[in-house]
Structures are given as C-alpha cells and as structure tokens.
Motif scaffolding. Structure first.
Motif, PDB file in Angstrom:
ATOM      1  N   THR A 210       0.860  -1.192   0.000  1.00 50.48           N
ATOM      2  CA  THR A 210       0.000   0.000   0.000  1.00 50.48           C
ATOM      3  C   THR A 210       0.892   1.237   0.000  1.00 50.48           C
ATOM      4  O   THR A 210       2.116   1.144   0.123  1.00 50.48           O
ATOM      5  CB  THR A 210      -0.906   0.073   1.244  1.00 50.48           C
TER       6      THR A 210
ATOM      7  N   PRO B  93      -4.267   0.071  -2.116  1.00 56.10           N
ATOM      8  CA  PRO B  93      -3.382  -1.011  -2.549  1.00 56.10           C
ATOM      9  C   PRO B  93      -2.545  -0.578  -3.747  1.00 56.10           C
ATOM     10  O   PRO B  93      -3.027   0.134  -4.627  1.00 56.10           O
ATOM     11  CB  PRO B  93      -4.344  -2.136  -2.915  1.00 56.10           C
TER      12      PRO B  93
ATOM     13  N   THR C 227      -0.775  -5.866  -6.968  1.00 64.22           N
ATOM     14  CA  THR C 227      -1.783  -6.914  -7.117  1.00 64.22           C
ATOM     15  C   THR C 227      -1.357  -8.133  -6.311  1.00 64.22           C
ATOM     16  O   THR C 227      -0.183  -8.293  -5.960  1.00 64.22           O
ATOM     17  CB  THR C 227      -1.945  -7.314  -8.589  1.00 64.22           C
ATOM     18  N   GLU C 228      -2.309  -8.999  -6.061  1.00 57.01           N
ATOM     19  CA  GLU C 228      -1.969 -10.229  -5.348  1.00 57.01           C
ATOM     20  C   GLU C 228      -0.988 -11.066  -6.169  1.00 57.01           C
ATOM     21  O   GLU C 228      -0.083 -11.715  -5.612  1.00 57.01           O
ATOM     22  CB  GLU C 228      -3.241 -11.020  -5.048  1.00 57.01           C
TER      23      GLU C 228
ATOM     24  N   PRO D  94      -6.691  -1.801   4.297  1.00 51.44           N
ATOM     25  CA  PRO D  94      -7.204  -3.168   4.457  1.00 51.44           C
ATOM     26  C   PRO D  94      -7.037  -4.041   3.226  1.00 51.44           C
ATOM     27  O   PRO D  94      -6.714  -5.231   3.352  1.00 51.44           O
ATOM     28  CB  PRO D  94      -8.688  -2.962   4.805  1.00 51.44           C
ATOM     29  N   GLU D  95      -7.246  -3.503   2.028  1.00 53.03           N
ATOM     30  CA  GLU D  95      -7.149  -4.352   0.839  1.00 53.03           C
ATOM     31  C   GLU D  95      -5.702  -4.786   0.589  1.00 53.03           C
ATOM     32  O   GLU D  95      -5.443  -5.958   0.270  1.00 53.03           O
ATOM     33  CB  GLU D  95      -7.697  -3.622  -0.386  1.00 53.03           C
ATOM     34  N   GLY D  96      -4.760  -3.884   0.748  1.00 51.43           N
ATOM     35  CA  GLY D  96      -3.352  -4.249   0.583  1.00 51.43           C
ATOM     36  C   GLY D  96      -2.893  -5.266   1.607  1.00 51.43           C
ATOM     37  O   GLY D  96      -2.055  -6.132   1.314  1.00 51.43           O
TER      38      GLY D  96
ATOM     39  N   LYS E 220      -4.854  -7.579   3.017  1.00 48.49           N
ATOM     40  CA  LYS E 220      -5.470  -8.877   2.692  1.00 48.49           C
ATOM     41  C   LYS E 220      -4.801  -9.531   1.484  1.00 48.49           C
ATOM     42  O   LYS E 220      -4.594 -10.746   1.462  1.00 48.49           O
ATOM     43  CB  LYS E 220      -6.975  -8.690   2.484  1.00 48.49           C
ATOM     44  N   ARG E 221      -4.457  -8.735   0.476  1.00 47.40           N
ATOM     45  CA  ARG E 221      -3.746  -9.302  -0.673  1.00 47.40           C
ATOM     46  C   ARG E 221      -2.414  -9.919  -0.230  1.00 47.40           C
ATOM     47  O   ARG E 221      -2.043 -11.014  -0.677  1.00 47.40           O
ATOM     48  CB  ARG E 221      -3.494  -8.219  -1.715  1.00 47.40           C
TER      49      ARG E 221
ATOM     50  N   ASP F 234      -8.932  -4.668   9.035  1.00 46.89           N
ATOM     51  CA  ASP F 234     -10.356  -4.849   9.325  1.00 46.89           C
ATOM     52  C   ASP F 234     -10.629  -6.275   9.786  1.00 46.89           C
ATOM     53  O   ASP F 234      -9.704  -7.108   9.906  1.00 46.89           O
ATOM     54  CB  ASP F 234     -11.217  -4.470   8.115  1.00 46.89           C
TER      55      ASP F 234
ATOM     56  N   GLU G 197     -12.120  -8.789   8.332  1.00 42.31           N
ATOM     57  CA  GLU G 197     -11.758  -9.813   7.340  1.00 42.31           C
ATOM     58  C   GLU G 197     -10.251 -10.055   7.350  1.00 42.31           C
ATOM     59  O   GLU G 197      -9.785 -11.198   7.253  1.00 42.31           O
ATOM     60  CB  GLU G 197     -12.211  -9.374   5.945  1.00 42.31           C
ATOM     61  N   GLY G 198      -9.475  -8.985   7.496  1.00 42.27           N
ATOM     62  CA  GLY G 198      -8.025  -9.122   7.579  1.00 42.27           C
ATOM     63  C   GLY G 198      -7.598  -9.873   8.823  1.00 42.27           C
ATOM     64  O   GLY G 198      -6.672 -10.689   8.789  1.00 42.27           O
TER      65      GLY G 198
END
Length: 438
Positions: free
Chosen positions: A216, A229, A232-233, A257-259, A261-262, A278, A280-281
């Motif tokens: 991130t 992010p 990419t994953e 959070p997205e970065g 989780k990836r 978050d 989910e993380g």
C-alpha cells in the motif's frame, strides 16, 4: 606434577581443545524473567562462555579463579530485546526530504553506525532493518565482523514497491526529475510479476537477508494516498515465491485493508504497521502463519510531528494525522482477537534508542506486560527463524542479556532504562558491575 602438567597443556593446545582453560562469565541475577514460562525466578546464575549461554542455574554459582562474576543481584534480567522493524540509516527530521539530495553513502554510513550503537545500548541486541539504500547491509557485515558495535542486523537491503509507490523516491518530484532518475527493479521499483521477481533477485545478489515490500501507500512519502493497494496479489505472490526459493522471508509494509489482505493471501511473513486492518483481515491473519508488527510508536510520533507547523510537507501531514491516530486502536482489536504479534517500532521515523516506548503503547491497548515482552523475545525470534539462537535465556542460545533496575512486569517503563547490556557475550552497557571470582 610439573612434568605431567606441561605435556598435558601442550597436548590440549595441539588438539585444539583450550576449552578447559577458557574464561567463563557468571551473571548473578537477582531475578531472571523466564519468558517461556512467564515466571520471575529469584537468585539465578547465567553462565556464559564465549558467545553462548552454557547453563542457567538456581542460586549464585561461582567458577574458578580465571572466571568473572557480574553482580546483577539487585536487578531483573531478561533476554536481549529484538526489534523487527527499524531503519538504521536515518532518523527523520525537518531536513529529511532535502537530505535525500545532499547525503552521500559515506555520510549515511557514519550516521548509521551511531544509530546502531544507540540501539544496542537501549537493550535491543537484534534488529530487522526493513529498508534503506544498501548501506544497511554493509552495516550488518561490519557489525558481524566486529568492525563497529551494534545490534545483530537482519537487513532487507532496498525495499520494493510499484512505480509511484511508497518506496519510489521520485514521488512528488518534477517531471524532469522523474524522467531523469526513472528507478527500476535494481532500485527497488518493480511492476508486474516478472519485474518483481527480478527485484527480489537483485536484493538477494546484494546480500539482503529478507525482502521488504510495500503493498500500500505510506505516510512519509510525497504521494497523496497512504492506504490504497499498490500491488496486485499476483505481484506479491511472485515476490513471496521467488524469495522463498532463495531462502528469504518477506516483510510487507501495509496500511490499508485491501493491501493487507492481498499480502496475507499471497503468503508474506509479516504485515508491518497494519494501521487499518479490518475484521476480514484479522480472520485471514489467524488462518495464516504471518506475524503482525504494529509499530505504534511510529504512528504516535508522526501524528505528533504533523501538528507542528511546517514540520512535514502538507501532503505528508494530512496522512500522518489520519493514519497515526488509528494504529493503537487497530492493534488493540487485533491482539484481543488472537492475531500473533512480533515487536517492531519503525525506529528512524522517531529517535533511535527510544524503541522501548513501544511497550507502553502496547500495554495501554490491552496487551499484558509479559506478552509485550514475549513479542520482543520469543515471538520476534520465531519471525526471524532464529529460535535456536535467540529469544530466551537458555543453554545453547547466544548470550544476549539485558538487566533492568526494576521489574518490567510491574513497571513496563523499566525497559527504557537498561543498566546492563550484553550481546553474544560482550558487554556494551555496565555500571561497574565486574568482580573477579574468589
């Protein structure tokens, strides 16, 4: 008797066995913190030979006339501390952005040597340097060779990010400077899986111990977004797989959070900062083998500095307040949910030597003092894959020892005032504690 002694001595030397005549050091510990059991043990002796602990015994043991005794009988003794996120090359200040254009590698190296010694004297005998110019790897070699004093260093060399990412040094510069400098994989700026693999191999070639990436944006760069992010994953996975092939682990700078989780799905070894983690993380963390390295003191420090007019460029100040004020709350939720924590501070963002302030912020957020200490000993050793050598005061491990004038289980701030520091059997901080064995 003399006739027998001289041939025996000669035979021992010829056979390469001088151990019988080697000097040992006996540390008489008023209280010893067994970080594994969590017990505070009274009147213990730690026996050190060369760079290793050879025994931990109840009571105050003494050796022979050639041995030394260190009187720590009024002190609490614990393993040398481990900081899993530092930057030994720098110490952030108002001139940091301009110094990127004025300092040479030699200037950086001289400063880094001083920061390393300050860190060691603060009781941190091992650190993971999470990104610099490459001077960090040279410093690691110099410390390992005994050329300069400092903590044991695990170096990430140059950290990696995408174009425009947290490690892209041309963020915020003029178009001319961006085009002129145009950093690529050799400089840690990589896009797409193939360039990511190349960037990992470049750091491996230059002697790095681990890989550091930024999935991130960040706070202390001149880009506008600190949490979105930036890899990419697939790109992160390329880094992780290549590093794993080369026997290296991957630390991941991530705020959003997205970065996070990836990176967790791609298999990184640690998420550093994790500011906006978050639920989910958190669930992904608990399914993975990754460690959370929170760096709370860095968040506090940049948020405080951002309130000083003109301290940061405006774009940095906005991010510093936004991110810095959320990190402690995120940490408290993650710890209470069962996420595994390894100690890290981001030293260099704030003054080196103040690393132990992190313990106070961790306990404020709900982590018991013992667990905070374990994060900087047992847990940190696991993250480094060095449990055979580090993390506890046990026979066979390296003789990294810290003594305090207080009980850190009752007063966590005692960790900020070490009165004795030994790394690999060598004493770097002492208050006239040496006596000769009777």
């Amino acid at each position: 008797m003399t006739r027998n002694f001289i041939p025996c001595l000669a035979a021992a030397l010829l056979l390469g066995a001088p151990a019988a005549f080697a000097q040992k050091t006996y540390l008489h510990c008023g209280h010893l913190l067994d970080v594994r059991s969590g017990r505070l043990l009274a009147q213990q002796t730690v026996v050190v030979e060369k760079d290793r602990i050879v025994a931990v015994q109840a009571g105050y043991a003494a050796g022979g006339p050639q041995d030394k005794i260190v009187d720590l009988e009024s002190r609490t003794v614990l393993p040398g501390l481990i900081d899993c996120h530092v930057h030994l090359e720098s110490e952030f200040g108002k001139s940091s952005f301009s110094e990127q254009f004025t300092l040479n590698p030699a200037d950086i190296a001289y400063r880094a040597q001083g920061y390393a010694l300050t860190t060691l004297r603060a009781g941190f005998t091992t650190v993971r340097d999470c990104g610099g110019s490459g001077v960090n790897t040279a410093l690691r070699k110099a410390v390992a060779q005994g050329l300069v004093p400092g903590p044991r260093i695990y170096s990430a060399g140059v950290a990696l990010s995408a174009t425009g990412g947290h490690m892209d040094g041309t963020d915020g510069l003029s178009d001319f400077m961006m085009e002129k400098l145009n950093p690529g994989p050799v400089a840690g700026v990589a896009n797409g899986p193939d360039q990511c693999r190349q960037a990992v191999r470049e750091q491996f070639k230059r002697g790095a111990d681990l890989i550091k990436i930024a999935s991130t944006g960040g706070v202390l760069d001149l880009s506008k977004n600190s949490s979105g992010p930036q890899y990419t994953e697939e790109e992160i996975r390329a880094v992780v797989e290549t590093a794993r092939d080369l026997g290296m682990r991957v630390a991941c700078h991530a705020h959003g959070p997205e970065g996070i989780k990836r990176a967790l799905r791609a298999g990184v070894s640690s998420i550093d900062h994790g500011s906006l983690l978050d639920d989910e993380g958190i669930a992904l963390f608990k399914k993975s083998t990754a460690w959370y390295v929170p760096t709370l003191i860095a968040g506090k420090s940049v948020a405080d500095s951002a309130r000083k007019p003109g301290y940061f460029p405006a774009v940095v100040a906005i991010k510093a307040v936004s991110i810095g004020n959320q990190m402690q709350g995120t940490f408290g939720r993650a710890y209470k949910a069962g996420v595994r924590v390894a100690f890290g501070t981001d030293a260099g963002v704030f003054r080196h030597g103040q690393n132990a302030r992190e313990f106070g912020y961790m306990t404020e957020a709900g982590m018991p003092a013992l667990e905070a200490i374990r994060s900087a000993t047992l847990n940190a050793a696991m993250l480094l894959d060095e449990t055979a050598n580090l993390g506890a005061l046990e026979a066979g491990k390296l003789a990294d020892v810290v003594a305090l004038d207080g009980n850190p289980l009752q007063d966590i701030t005692a960790l900020m005032r070490p009165s004795f520091v030994m790394k690999a059997g060598v004493v770097y901080v002492t208050k006239r504690l040496w006596t000769e064995s009777p």
